[in-house]
Design a protein around this motif. Structure first.
Motif, mmCIF file in Angstrom:
data_model
loop_
_atom_site.group_PDB
_atom_site.id
_atom_site.type_symbol
_atom_site.label_atom_id
_atom_site.label_comp_id
_atom_site.label_asym_id
_atom_site.label_seq_id
_atom_site.Cartn_x
_atom_site.Cartn_y
_atom_site.Cartn_z
ATOM 1 N N GLU A 1 58.052 56.337 50.897
ATOM 2 C CA GLU A 1 57.456 57.648 50.686
ATOM 3 C C GLU A 1 58.034 58.622 51.695
ATOM 4 O OE1 GLU A 1 53.244 57.298 50.926
ATOM 5 O OE2 GLU A 1 53.076 56.044 49.115
ATOM 6 N N HIS A 2 58.113 59.888 51.303
ATOM 7 C CA HIS A 2 58.773 60.870 52.172
ATOM 8 C C HIS A 2 57.876 61.341 53.316
ATOM 9 C CE1 HIS A 2 62.591 61.497 50.072
ATOM 10 N NE2 HIS A 2 61.906 61.245 48.976
ATOM 11 N N GLU A 3 56.575 61.297 53.131
ATOM 12 C CA GLU A 3 55.679 61.762 54.186
ATOM 13 C C GLU A 3 55.304 60.607 55.103
ATOM 14 O OE1 GLU A 3 54.858 64.885 54.849
ATOM 15 O OE2 GLU A 3 56.188 65.454 53.198
ATOM 16 N N TYR B 1 55.952 54.592 57.771
ATOM 17 C CA TYR B 1 55.963 55.057 56.392
ATOM 18 C C TYR B 1 55.472 53.963 55.457
ATOM 19 C CZ TYR B 1 59.028 58.732 58.189
ATOM 20 O OH TYR B 1 59.550 59.782 58.897
ATOM 21 N N LYS B 2 54.854 54.354 54.363
ATOM 22 C CA LYS B 2 54.511 53.395 53.315
ATOM 23 C C LYS B 2 55.676 53.293 52.351
ATOM 24 C CE LYS B 2 50.444 53.676 51.415
ATOM 25 N NZ LYS B 2 49.227 54.262 50.800
ATOM 26 N N GLY B 3 55.797 52.132 51.708
ATOM 27 C CA GLY B 3 56.887 51.963 50.750
ATOM 28 C C GLY B 3 56.637 50.789 49.835
ATOM 29 N N GLU C 1 61.814 51.272 48.589
ATOM 30 C CA GLU C 1 61.592 52.677 48.262
ATOM 31 C C GLU C 1 60.507 53.189 49.196
ATOM 32 O OE1 GLU C 1 60.592 53.128 44.181
ATOM 33 O OE2 GLU C 1 62.570 52.502 43.448
ATOM 34 N N PHE D 1 53.255 58.136 57.157
ATOM 35 C CA PHE D 1 51.912 57.590 56.947
ATOM 36 C C PHE D 1 51.092 57.642 58.235
ATOM 37 C CE2 PHE D 1 49.291 53.595 56.903
ATOM 38 C CZ PHE D 1 48.322 54.063 56.015
ATOM 39 N N GLN E 1 53.753 46.018 48.347
ATOM 40 C CA GLN E 1 53.447 47.194 49.138
ATOM 41 C C GLN E 1 53.734 46.890 50.602
ATOM 42 O OE1 GLN E 1 49.458 48.644 48.396
ATOM 43 N NE2 GLN E 1 50.139 50.760 48.533
#
Length: 340
Positions: A55-57, A68-70, A53, A59, A81
């Motif tokens: 994140e939309h923004e 991106y982070k997820g 999953e 990182f 993480q």
């Protein structure tokens, strides 16, 4: 979502598909063969798209990738993480888009081939690839080939080592230097030259025992025993050994040691190499000519005579005169033990 003109159709999984067999070569030649029990449930050769999953923004960004982070769902009870590194092709003037995609595919394959099976506490953990991803591609800084794989790796909450030390001014620096040294020792044990040793490629992560420095970014790494795997010549001034500008222009363990000595100096003191030079090209040129940083410019409570001597022995001009990374780590370990 293709950025190619109609005359250059996108193939299944893009040009990266031509390098998949190379990327996932026989693991018997890599460290993981010694300890197969260390594999996670999510194997490094798996497509982990359904387990991530994101994140939309965005990182952060670095080079030709958006980061991106997820969260990686390893099983029903454990979430890890992670960061997802989404690559893009850089379109150079005078080159076709297909050429740009081919170059990017080769670079991704090279990095993953080295990184995929590394397993050490001081190496950023690689978890897998995301093929045919559907992640948000708000990467306006470069055109993106959406069929390229994204790399999933461990998230390091402390960030880059110099950023961590700026926020945590009381943190001890030598233990972080030793952590990084042990990561490079591990690479050298398996005849891998990192190729881009510098503070920006050393990250910090929180552990149950405190914090730990880990080595990241294997895009320039070279498998020394493979003649057809020269690595990618990429460097950041002034973190470049003098011999790399001469034939055969290849990274070696000795080039890593030279750059590590400069990196360790910056981490320990918090002062850049030849900080008085606004032109970083001049700083690099001074190193090439044999000039070295002066101790008075890098004062630190952790800079003992023994540490300074170790740095001097590691950045000598001639590659065959430098200490090995194993000797560097051993000396640092002994110095830390003696002072505890």
């Amino acid at each position: 979502m293709s950025h190619q003109p109609d005359s250059e159709p996108v193939k299944d999984l893009g040009l990266f598909s031509q390098h998949v067999g190379w990327t996932f070569a026989d693991p018997s030649v890599m460290p993981v063969a010694e300890r197969p029990e260390a594999w996670e449930q999510i194997h490094s050769h798996q497509n982990v798209l359904d387990n991530v999953e994101i994140e939309h923004e965005r990182f952060s960004r670095g080079g030709s990738a958006a980061i991106y982070k997820g969260i990686l769902k390893a099983d029903d009870t454990r979430n890890i993480q992670v960061v997802v590194k989404c690559y893009a092709a850089i379109h150079e003037q005078g080159k076709s888009r297909v050429e740009a995609y081919e170059k990017a595919a080769q670079l991704i394959a090279r990095e993953v081939k080295v990184w995929r099976n590394l397993n050490h506490p001081n190496i950023v953990r690689f978890y897998g690839l995301v093929m045919g991803n559907t992640f948000p591609w708000n990467t306006s800084f470069v055109p993106v080939e959406p069929q390229y794989p994204a790399v999933v790796c461990a998230f390091c909450d402390g960030g880059k080592v110099m950023e961590y030390l700026q926020k945590n001014s009381e943190a001890r620096r030598l233990p972080l230097v030793l952590d990084a040294a042990q990561g490079y020792v591990y690479l050298h044990k398996y005849n891998i030259a990192h190729g881009d040793v510098k503070p920006d490629n050393i990250l910090v992560k929180t552990t149950t025992d405190g914090v730990r420095a880990v080595v990241s970014d294997f895009g320039s790494s070279r498998m020394i025993d493979e003649a057809d795997f020269p690595g990618t010549l990429s460097y950041t001034w002034p973190y470049i050994a003098p011999e790399i500008k001469k034939p055969p222009y290849l990274y070696t363990k000795a080039t890593d040691v030279f750059c590590f000595a400069l990196t360790a100096l910056v981490i320990i003191s918090g002062v850049q190499i030849f900080a008085e030079e606004e032109d970083r090209f001049i700083a690099r040129h001074r190193l090439e000519l044999g000039e070295r940083p002066k101790r008075d410019d890098h004062e630190s409570s952790e800079m003992s005579d023994e540490v300074w001597k170790l740095l001097e022995e590691s950045w000598v001009q001639e590659a065959d005169g430098r200490k090995s990374m194993a000797d560097v780590a051993s000396t640092l370990s002994n110095l830390l033990s003696a002072n505890n």
